[in-house]
Design an enzyme around this catalytic site. Structure first.
Site, PDB file in Angstrom:
ATOM      1  N   HIS A  19       1.222  -1.217   0.230  1.00 54.52           N
ATOM      2  CA  HIS A  19      -0.597   0.457   0.097  1.00 54.52           C
ATOM      3  C   HIS A  19       1.024   1.252  -0.006  1.00 54.52           C
ATOM      4  O   HIS A  19       1.236   1.663   0.648  1.00 54.52           O
ATOM      5  CB  HIS A  19      -1.098   0.347   1.150  1.00 54.52           C
ATOM      6  N   HIS A 204      -9.385  -6.691  -1.658  1.00 50.65           N
ATOM      7  CA  HIS A 204      -8.970  -7.691  -0.463  1.00 50.65           C
ATOM      8  C   HIS A 204     -10.213  -8.878   0.256  1.00 50.65           C
ATOM      9  O   HIS A 204     -11.227  -8.465  -0.171  1.00 50.65           O
ATOM     10  CB  HIS A 204      -8.619  -6.875   0.980  1.00 50.65           C
ATOM     11  N   GLU A 207      -8.595 -12.130   4.823  1.00 48.92           N
ATOM     12  CA  GLU A 207      -7.754 -12.267   6.066  1.00 48.92           C
ATOM     13  C   GLU A 207      -8.225 -11.924   7.462  1.00 48.92           C
ATOM     14  O   GLU A 207      -8.510 -12.629   8.561  1.00 48.92           O
ATOM     15  CB  GLU A 207      -6.893 -10.715   5.924  1.00 48.92           C
ATOM     16  N   ASP A 285       2.291  -5.766   2.651  1.00 45.52           N
ATOM     17  CA  ASP A 285       0.989  -5.290   3.073  1.00 45.52           C
ATOM     18  C   ASP A 285       1.519  -3.301   3.278  1.00 45.52           C
ATOM     19  O   ASP A 285       1.783  -2.702   2.731  1.00 45.52           O
ATOM     20  CB  ASP A 285       0.721  -6.014   3.629  1.00 45.52           C
ATOM     21  N   ASP A 286       1.849  -3.013   4.955  1.00 45.04           N
ATOM     22  CA  ASP A 286       1.841  -2.190   5.548  1.00 45.04           C
ATOM     23  C   ASP A 286       3.597  -2.109   6.197  1.00 45.04           C
ATOM     24  O   ASP A 286       3.187  -2.092   7.180  1.00 45.04           O
ATOM     25  CB  ASP A 286       0.997  -1.516   5.787  1.00 45.04           C
TER      26      ASP A 286
END
Length: 352
Positions: A19, A204, A207, A285-286
């Protein structure tokens, strides 16, 4: 652990789940906060990386609050360009040769004159960074579940106008944020707009919610890839559908553990996914929030799961095959993975 290991940094790979805001180096968010006179939470100053959980509303609120604090530090064109440039530099250092960075331009539009300029700044810097680093950078435009589905259609049209099949273009359309929010089916029209423009569907799912939501996402959004998707293992029929439809799962172990989906990296069910025949592409991801970058996901496979280099090469191939990279680049990268595996490992290798 064996003494002879190939360098994971030298393994050619693609990075499909990163991201925009979350890609920032912690030093960068600190410098941007100073630049704009903003005060950061301690989680970005003296207590980094933060302790997070996505198990309940309170845990997710903390994650979102920190993400918003970081995003608030991005306030002009030079900030946006810096993020893209540094993401490319970091990926290049980790052996990633194709990066698909995901952005919702809505948050940055007020500072640069609108949605179109916000996206075009990122696309332009992606072209510059691709040339400078050798890592080809493409863009995924992502809508947010927290916003009205009509806004998603606006973003899909914007993405469609900039669609392409190379670095510096939009290659996919996603749906991000808390998957427990909104009705997935409401976003189907936006994904149809994106699909007509040839963009990959990369929402997404799977999760924070389980296999049932993977099924819903597959039914309404027709994904080429799923952001996370790891909880497809909870239902054999769903997992088989993932395999049959060749949907790539962008598995982000560091995120899974940080958000409390699994207690430890060793418990992320990579073995079960791979044994079932699922294509897995590891992602960071982040990194700003979770404290781990791409190579650390591969390192965990080696240390926490006992994967040998052949299994790790399979993961790298999965990332390349599941990417939107041009065919010739895919062939080059896959040949590079083969060469990495064929080469003799050093006598005294390391995990990274």
């Amino acid at each position: 652990m064996p003494d002879r290991q190939r360098s994971l940094l030298e393994l050619p790979k693609a990075h499909l789940h990163l991201h925009f805001t979350g890609s920032m180096r912690v030093e960068t968010v600190r410098e941007l906060a100073d630049k704009h006179g903003l005060r950061l939470p301690q989680a970005f100053t003296t207590a980094w990386p933060p302790t997070l959980s996505g198990h309940d509303e309170r845990g997710w609120f903390r994650f979102q609050r920190l993400y918003d604090a970081a995003r608030a530090c991005v306030r002009d064109e030079s900030d946006m360009r810096r993020i893209v440039r540094e993401a490319a530099q970091d990926d290049a250092a980790e052996g990633s040769r194709w990066l698909e960075i995901q952005i919702d331009p809505t948050s940055y539009a007020p500072f640069v004159g609108g949605l179109t300029p916000a996206l075009e700044i990122v696309l332009d810097e992606a072209r510059v960074a691709s040339a400078a680093t050798g890592t080809q950078v493409a863009i995924v435009v992502a809508a947010s579940r927290m916003r009205h589905p009509l806004e998603a259609r606006t973003l899909a049209r914007l993405a469609a106008r900039h669609a392409g099949e190379s670095s510096g273009t939009v290659v996919g359309f996603g749906l991000s944020n808390d998957e427990r929010r909104g009705m997935t089916s409401d976003f189907a029209p936006a994904f149809r707009i994106a699909a007509r423009a040839g963009l990959a569907s990369v929402p997404h799912a799977g999760e924070l919610l389980g296999a049932d939501h993977v099924r819903v996402a597959m039914e309404y959004l027709l994904p080429d890839r799923l952001g996370h998707g790891v909880r497809a293992v909870e239902d054999e029929s769903v997992l088989q559908r993932v395999v049959d439809e060749q949907v790539t799962l962008e598995v982000c172990p560091g995120s899974n553990v940080a958000l409390g989906v699994y207690p430890t990296m060793a418990e992320v069910p990579l073995e079960r996914l791979i044994a079932a025949g699922a294509r897995v592409a590891l992602g960071a991801d982040d990194p700003l929030l979770f404290g781990t970058r791409l190579t650390e996901q591969y390192t965990s496979c080696r240390l926490d799961h006992g994967f040998d280099d052949a299994a790790i090469a399979t993961l790298a191939r999965g990332s390349i095959e599941g990417s939107t990279a041009p065919g010739e680049l895919k062939r080059q990268l896959l040949a590079g993975v083969d060469a990495w595996l064929d080469a003799d490992p050093p006598t005294l290798g390391s995990a990274g």
